[in-house]
Design a protein around this motif. Sequence first.
Motif, short mmCIF file in Angstrom:
data_model
loop_
_atom_site.label_atom_id
_atom_site.label_comp_id
_atom_site.label_asym_id
_atom_site.label_seq_id
_atom_site.Cartn_x
_atom_site.Cartn_y
_atom_site.Cartn_z
N MET A 1 -41.13 -20.61 45.34
CA MET A 1 -41.74 -21.20 44.15
C MET A 1 -40.97 -22.47 43.78
O MET A 1 -39.75 -22.48 43.74
N SER A 2 -41.68 -23.55 43.49
CA SER A 2 -40.99 -24.78 43.12
C SER A 2 -40.54 -24.69 41.67
O SER A 2 -41.13 -23.99 40.86
N LYS A 3 -39.50 -25.43 41.37
CA LYS A 3 -38.95 -25.41 40.02
C LYS A 3 -39.80 -26.25 39.08
O LYS A 3 -40.39 -27.24 39.48
N ALA A 4 -39.84 -25.82 37.82
CA ALA A 4 -40.54 -26.56 36.78
C ALA A 4 -39.57 -27.57 36.17
O ALA A 4 -38.37 -27.32 36.09
N THR A 5 -40.12 -28.70 35.72
CA THR A 5 -39.33 -29.67 34.97
C THR A 5 -39.54 -29.38 33.50
O THR A 5 -40.68 -29.29 33.04
N ILE A 6 -38.42 -29.21 32.79
CA ILE A 6 -38.50 -28.94 31.36
C ILE A 6 -37.77 -30.04 30.60
O ILE A 6 -36.83 -30.65 31.11
N TYR A 7 -38.26 -30.30 29.39
CA TYR A 7 -37.63 -31.26 28.49
C TYR A 7 -37.24 -30.50 27.23
O TYR A 7 -38.06 -29.76 26.67
N ILE A 8 -36.00 -30.69 26.81
CA ILE A 8 -35.40 -29.91 25.74
C ILE A 8 -34.88 -30.86 24.67
O ILE A 8 -34.17 -31.83 24.98
N SER A 9 -35.22 -30.57 23.42
CA SER A 9 -34.66 -31.32 22.29
C SER A 9 -33.44 -30.58 21.79
O SER A 9 -33.49 -29.36 21.58
N LEU A 10 -32.32 -31.30 21.62
CA LEU A 10 -31.10 -30.74 21.03
C LEU A 10 -30.86 -31.43 19.71
O LEU A 10 -30.99 -32.66 19.62
N GLY A 11 -30.49 -30.67 18.69
CA GLY A 11 -30.18 -31.25 17.40
C GLY A 11 -29.12 -30.44 16.68
O GLY A 11 -29.00 -29.23 16.89
N SER A 12 -28.34 -31.12 15.84
CA SER A 12 -27.31 -30.45 15.04
C SER A 12 -26.93 -31.33 13.87
O SER A 12 -26.90 -32.55 13.98
N ASN A 13 -26.63 -30.68 12.72
CA ASN A 13 -26.04 -31.43 11.61
C ASN A 13 -24.87 -30.68 10.97
O ASN A 13 -24.43 -31.03 9.89
N ILE A 14 -24.35 -29.68 11.65
CA ILE A 14 -23.11 -29.01 11.26
C ILE A 14 -22.15 -29.23 12.43
O ILE A 14 -22.41 -28.77 13.54
N LEU A 93 -26.84 -25.64 16.00
CA LEU A 93 -27.49 -26.09 17.23
C LEU A 93 -28.95 -25.65 17.21
O LEU A 93 -29.26 -24.50 16.94
N ASP A 94 -29.82 -26.60 17.49
CA ASP A 94 -31.25 -26.35 17.57
C ASP A 94 -31.70 -26.78 18.96
O ASP A 94 -31.50 -27.94 19.34
N LEU A 95 -32.24 -25.85 19.73
CA LEU A 95 -32.78 -26.15 21.06
C LEU A 95 -34.28 -25.87 21.03
O LEU A 95 -34.69 -24.75 20.72
N ASP A 96 -35.08 -26.88 21.32
CA ASP A 96 -36.53 -26.71 21.35
C ASP A 96 -37.06 -27.13 22.70
O ASP A 96 -36.74 -28.22 23.20
N LEU A 97 -37.88 -26.28 23.29
CA LEU A 97 -38.58 -26.61 24.52
C LEU A 97 -39.73 -27.53 24.16
O LEU A 97 -40.64 -27.14 23.42
N LEU A 98 -39.67 -28.78 24.63
CA LEU A 98 -40.71 -29.77 24.32
C LEU A 98 -41.84 -29.72 25.32
O LEU A 98 -43.02 -29.77 24.96
N LEU A 99 -41.47 -29.66 26.59
CA LEU A 99 -42.44 -29.70 27.70
C LEU A 99 -41.97 -28.78 28.80
O LEU A 99 -40.76 -28.67 29.07
N TYR A 100 -42.92 -28.13 29.44
CA TYR A 100 -42.67 -27.32 30.63
C TYR A 100 -43.74 -27.75 31.62
O TYR A 100 -44.90 -27.34 31.51
N ASP A 101 -43.35 -28.64 32.53
CA ASP A 101 -44.32 -29.28 33.42
C ASP A 101 -45.49 -29.79 32.57
O ASP A 101 -45.27 -30.43 31.56
N GLU A 102 -46.72 -29.49 32.98
CA GLU A 102 -47.91 -29.96 32.25
C GLU A 102 -48.52 -28.86 31.40
O GLU A 102 -49.66 -28.99 30.94
#
Length: 169
Positions: A1-14, A93-102
């Motif tokens: 199985m080929s790997k998926a490309t994912i885009y992750i948003s990272l954020g923090s204010n502490i 820490l805030d991690l959000d999955l923005l995109l998982y391939d299409e």
Amino acid sequence: MSKATIYISLGSNIEPAKYLQSGLDCLQREFGELTLSSVYESEAVGFEGSNFLNMVVAAQTDLDVAEVNHLFKQIEAENGRKSGAKKFSPRTLDLDLLLYDELILNSPVELPRSEILTNAFVLWPLAEIAPALEHPIAKQSYAKMWQAYDKTKQKLWPIDFEWPVGQVS
């Protein structure tokens, strides 16, 4: 199985520099090589609070969406994020999955994540590392979307950021 490309948003204010570095360490441990945007500082959106540091990271994975989401919750908890904290509040820490391939989904998470279209702190770093990639619903490149974005809506500026593996700037 080929790997998926994912885009992750990272954020923090502490202790944001500390927690972004820790988040990057965790993501690198789980996914290997990462593509990093610049780090941006922005005012808190939706509540009064200290400024946030935000960035977007791309990675490859063979985990499915639910597994990636579960992993992000685990990493957030390891970094002191309280589960059940209200949406608009300070965070380590805030991690959000923005995109998982299409993929276009509503469950277990919304994909593509709606913040891509509304928040400069998500769209600008995403446009930086994936300018030619097209939003699966809007059918426009992230570079074009950032170009058209009303930049008076949110104040945002790039900052110098050191991560032990390499400087992000």
